[in-house]
Each structure stands twice: as C-alpha cells, then as structure tokens.
Design an enzyme around this catalytic site. Structure first.
Site, mmCIF file in Angstrom:
data_model
loop_
_atom_site.group_PDB
_atom_site.id
_atom_site.type_symbol
_atom_site.label_atom_id
_atom_site.label_comp_id
_atom_site.label_asym_id
_atom_site.label_seq_id
_atom_site.Cartn_x
_atom_site.Cartn_y
_atom_site.Cartn_z
ATOM 1 N N ASN A 33 21.888 -10.027 7.982
ATOM 2 C CA ASN A 33 22.633 -10.764 6.950
ATOM 3 C C ASN A 33 23.015 -9.856 5.784
ATOM 4 O OD1 ASN A 33 20.247 -10.438 5.574
ATOM 5 N ND2 ASN A 33 19.731 -12.619 5.463
ATOM 6 N N ALA A 74 13.961 -8.915 11.145
ATOM 7 C CA ALA A 74 14.552 -9.611 9.994
ATOM 8 C C ALA A 74 13.507 -10.462 9.279
ATOM 9 C CB ALA A 74 15.710 -10.489 10.467
ATOM 10 N N ALA A 75 13.202 -10.109 8.047
ATOM 11 C CA ALA A 75 12.203 -10.859 7.282
ATOM 12 C C ALA A 75 12.295 -10.470 5.818
ATOM 13 C CB ALA A 75 10.796 -10.539 7.783
ATOM 14 N N THR A 117 2.274 -7.083 10.907
ATOM 15 C CA THR A 117 1.750 -6.263 9.812
ATOM 16 C C THR A 117 0.234 -6.335 9.738
ATOM 17 O OG1 THR A 117 1.582 -6.186 7.396
ATOM 18 C CG2 THR A 117 2.272 -8.261 8.329
ATOM 19 N N TYR A 141 3.373 -13.892 2.436
ATOM 20 C CA TYR A 141 4.045 -12.954 3.341
ATOM 21 C C TYR A 141 3.209 -12.739 4.603
ATOM 22 C CZ TYR A 141 5.218 -8.491 5.428
ATOM 23 O OH TYR A 141 5.499 -7.512 6.338
ATOM 24 N N LYS A 145 3.796 -13.937 8.851
ATOM 25 C CA LYS A 145 3.725 -13.071 10.039
ATOM 26 C C LYS A 145 2.632 -13.565 10.993
ATOM 27 C CE LYS A 145 6.913 -10.023 8.904
ATOM 28 N NZ LYS A 145 7.979 -9.483 9.758
ATOM 29 N N ASN A 170 1.259 1.475 6.893
ATOM 30 C CA ASN A 170 2.264 1.784 5.859
ATOM 31 C C ASN A 170 3.392 2.645 6.421
ATOM 32 O OD1 ASN A 170 -0.178 0.904 4.439
ATOM 33 N ND2 ASN A 170 0.966 1.390 2.603
ATOM 34 N N PHE A 208 -2.188 2.536 -9.435
ATOM 35 C CA PHE A 208 -2.856 1.238 -9.601
ATOM 36 C C PHE A 208 -4.346 1.348 -9.308
ATOM 37 C CE2 PHE A 208 1.483 -0.646 -8.272
ATOM 38 C CZ PHE A 208 1.936 -0.617 -9.585
HETATM 39 N N1 UDP Z 1 0.596 2.190 -5.417
HETATM 40 C C1 UDP Z 1 0.461 2.740 -6.679
HETATM 41 N N2 UDP Z 1 1.551 2.740 -7.509
HETATM 42 C C2 UDP Z 1 2.758 2.221 -7.145
HETATM 43 C C3 UDP Z 1 2.895 1.663 -5.859
HETATM 44 C C4 UDP Z 1 1.785 1.664 -5.018
HETATM 45 O O1 UDP Z 1 -0.624 3.225 -7.049
HETATM 46 O O2 UDP Z 1 3.680 2.226 -7.952
HETATM 47 C C5 UDP Z 1 -0.563 2.192 -4.494
HETATM 48 C C6 UDP Z 1 -1.005 0.805 -4.053
HETATM 49 O O3 UDP Z 1 -1.989 0.316 -4.934
HETATM 50 C C7 UDP Z 1 -1.560 1.084 -2.657
HETATM 51 C C8 UDP Z 1 -0.738 2.252 -2.165
HETATM 52 O O4 UDP Z 1 -0.155 2.853 -3.318
HETATM 53 O O5 UDP Z 1 -2.902 1.489 -2.742
HETATM 54 C C9 UDP Z 1 0.378 1.862 -1.213
HETATM 55 O O6 UDP Z 1 1.119 0.812 -1.801
HETATM 56 P P1 UDP Z 1 2.491 0.286 -1.202
HETATM 57 O O7 UDP Z 1 3.008 -0.763 -2.125
HETATM 58 O O8 UDP Z 1 3.379 1.448 -0.897
HETATM 59 O O9 UDP Z 1 2.079 -0.340 0.203
HETATM 60 P P2 UDP Z 1 0.988 -1.474 0.568
HETATM 61 O O10 UDP Z 1 -0.252 -0.729 0.989
HETATM 62 O O11 UDP Z 1 0.785 -2.323 -0.646
HETATM 63 O O12 UDP Z 1 1.621 -2.193 1.700
#
Ligand code: UDP
Length: 323
Positions: A33, A74-75, A117, A141, A145, A170, A208
């Site tokens: 889409n 698609a999701a 996932t 989400y 799935k 990932n 994070f």
């Molecule tokens: N992460 C981070 N800063 C960011 C985005 C992600 O520290 O701006 C960290 C997040 O906490 C996780 C890892 O990177 O431990 C991978 O995050 P991402 O969102 O890429 O994939 P997820 O594991 O959430 O599917």
C-alpha cells in the site's frame, strides 16, 4: 513453484527478499500500500498497489497473476504506537491477514511464509530463546503476530494451509551491492540512528539505560543481516511441503548497544556523539536466539556472523542512500 506474491515487498525485509528470490529465478509480484514502503525499493516490474484492508484490491492481484505462494511482510511494526493505537494494529495486522488468507484460499493458494517476531515471546524466562519458550507478548504489536501464528495453526488443520512463520530477532544491514537498505520514517532502530548521529544528521544517539545486568550495562540484542533473513524466506518457501511451523531467525550472538556504537565508529572512522538516558519501557536486558531449529529444518546458515560486517553494509547504504 514460480510466481511468488510478496505482500509488503516495498518494505525493508520484503524488498531484500524480492531481490534474493529473483536472483534465484523466482518471479516476484509485489503488492504494497506504500504507506511505509518505498516504490524505489521494488526490484520487479510486477507491482500492484494493494491494501490488506481492501479486499477488492487483494482479489485483483490474485485474479491477475497465477500465484503459487505468498510471502507476507505487510504489517504495522512500531511497538510504541501499537500501545497507543491498538485498534490500528489489530485491524491492519490481524484482520488484514485474515483478508489475505481469504483471497488466497478462494484462489486455491495454500502456501505462505510469514514475518513473525521474537516479540511474540514477551519477557524472556531463559536464554538463548528457543521456539519452545512460552509465548506471552507484552505489547499489541507482539500480540498481533502471535494471533496470526495461532490463525495459521487453525487454518492448517481446517483448510490445509501450509505455513512457516519466521520469528526474526533484530533485522539489520543493507544489500551488499548498496541498491537497497533500511529506510523507516520515523526511524526508531538502533543501527540507523547511530549511523545518522555519526553523519551529523542527528545530534547524538540516546542510549536507553546503562544499568542493566549485562557485561557493559547496556542491552544486548541479536542482530541478523537482512540478506540472511531473505535467504531464510526462500528456503522456507522450498520447505513448505515438508514442514509447517515456527522458526527463530538470529545469529545466536548477543551484541550490546555500546558494542554497536564502537563497531559503527570503527567502520565509519568517526566518533558517535552519545548521551545516556533512562531505560526504555518494555526493553528486556538480553535477547538472543537459539537458531538450531531453523538451521536444521531449512538447511539455513547466516553468512553475517560479525556485527561489524553487518554495520559495514548499513554504513555503505547510509552514505549513498537512494530513498
Ligand atoms: N536503543 C537505544 N537507543 C535508541 C534506539 C534503541 O539505546 O535510540 C537500544 C534499545 O534499548 C535496544 C536496542 O538498542 O536495547 C535495539 O533497539 P531497537 O529499537 O533497534 O530494536 P528492538 O530490540 O527494540 O526491537
């Protein structure tokens, strides 16, 4: 089996799978889409604008082409948004997939490979995560799935649907030749955000949390190259007559946020500006795959076992990106 419908083939993993399938002689039809997908990423002339919630548009695709099997990407995939707007996610992902299955079955198409996932497992109880780990998703989400996986089991029993759902860890990297790569808007994934901070397109990368119970205090994840995901989809298509079920796709190697940043600095030869932030809600400390089942069932083996090699393809894409 020749004609493969790739639903969501203009997206990140879908477009790499189309490229790979075509290199192996399959004829791909892409339906998308284009809400999140990119027309420039579609490497086949067989493109149809279609939407999972528009049954007529799906019927049109199946009427026009003699489809042998479907690969379904698609999701909607933003975890945070799914918490705020669950209706959007249940509708698009779950009802949309029911619509796709209806169109498939009325056209006697019974084979599907699906993007699932590791988010279907929820909070990990042990590591590495194998396919027998209990499934208890912690956000809408992941729930969508998980529900679709259950729908496949029931449709398999009732209608003879042949399905393989691939549970990705990932996804990362870009095609070796630099033609396609990751392009999300908004971008939320670690590797592209780190590369954009290095390029100066963003002020810095926010880490994070650095108080996790891991070797360097930052979260560990299992980064799997998008072309390794693509090859697994081809192998899954070729295995559908012998196997139906669920397979993890990861390298089995945990890599921390700080290790990603260090590798990206090495690959680019530049420093990455960073700041430490609070933990992000819902992030487990460590997630990596037990991938023995995918290796055994599919005869699959990831080519990219070194995260630096993965980041090199992503950097090459980031500095020459076309969309
Ligand atoms: N992460 C981070 N800063 C960011 C985005 C992600 O520290 O701006 C960290 C997040 O906490 C996780 C890892 O990177 O431990 C991978 O995050 P991402 O969102 O890429 O994939 P997820 O594991 O959430 O599917």
């Amino acid at each position: 089996m020749k004609n493969i419908l790739v639903m969501g083939g203009a997206g990140y993993i879908g477009s790499h799978t189309v490229k790979h399938l075509q290199e192996f002689g399959y004829n791909c039809i892409v339906a998308d889409n284009l809400v999140y997908g990119h027309k420039e990423a579609v490497l086949t002339p067989n493109f149809e604008k279609a939407d999972l919630l528009d049954k007529a548009s799906l019927k049109n695709v199946f009427d026009k082409y003699n489809i042998d099997a479907v690969v379904h990407f698609a999701a909607f995939t933003y975890v945070g948004e799914s918490v705020e707007k669950p209706q959007k996610y249940y509708e698009n992902n779950v009802i949309g997939t029911l619509n796709l299955l209806e169109a498939m079955l009325t056209h006697e198409v019974k084979k599907i490979v699906f993007s699932s996932t590791c988010a279907t497992y929820g909070n990990p109880l042990y590591m590495p995560l194998d396919e027998k780990h209990p499934q208890a998703p912690i956000n809408p989400y992941g729930q969508t799935k998980f529900m679709i996986e259950k729908i496949f089991e029931d449709y398999g029993r009732a209608y003879g649907l042949k399905y393989i759902a691939l549970r990705y860890f990932n996804a990362a990297g870009a095609s070796k030749d630099g033609k396609i790569g990751e392009s999300h808007n908004p971008e939320t994934h670690l590797i592209p955000l780190v590369l954009k901070a290095i390029k100066g397109e963003r002020d810095c990368i926010k880490i994070f949390g650095n108080d996790y119970d891991t070797p360097d205090g930052t979260c560990q994840r299992d980064y799997i190259h998008v072309e390794d995901l693509a090859s697994a989809h081809r192998l899954a298509l070729e295995k559908l007559d012998d196997f139906q079920g669920f397979l993890n796709l990861g390298t089995g190697i945990p890599t921390s946020v700080l290790e990603i940043i260090k590798s990206a600095e090495k690959v680019s030869g530049k420093k990455c500006p960073l700041v430490y932030e609070k933990r992000r809600a819902g992030d487990p400390a460590v997630l990596y795959a037990a991938n023995a089942k995918a290796k055994e069932v599919l005869g699959w083996k990831p080519e990219y076992m070194n995260v630096e090699d993965i980041i090199r393809t992503a950097w090459n894409w980031e500095i020459n990106r076309k969309f």
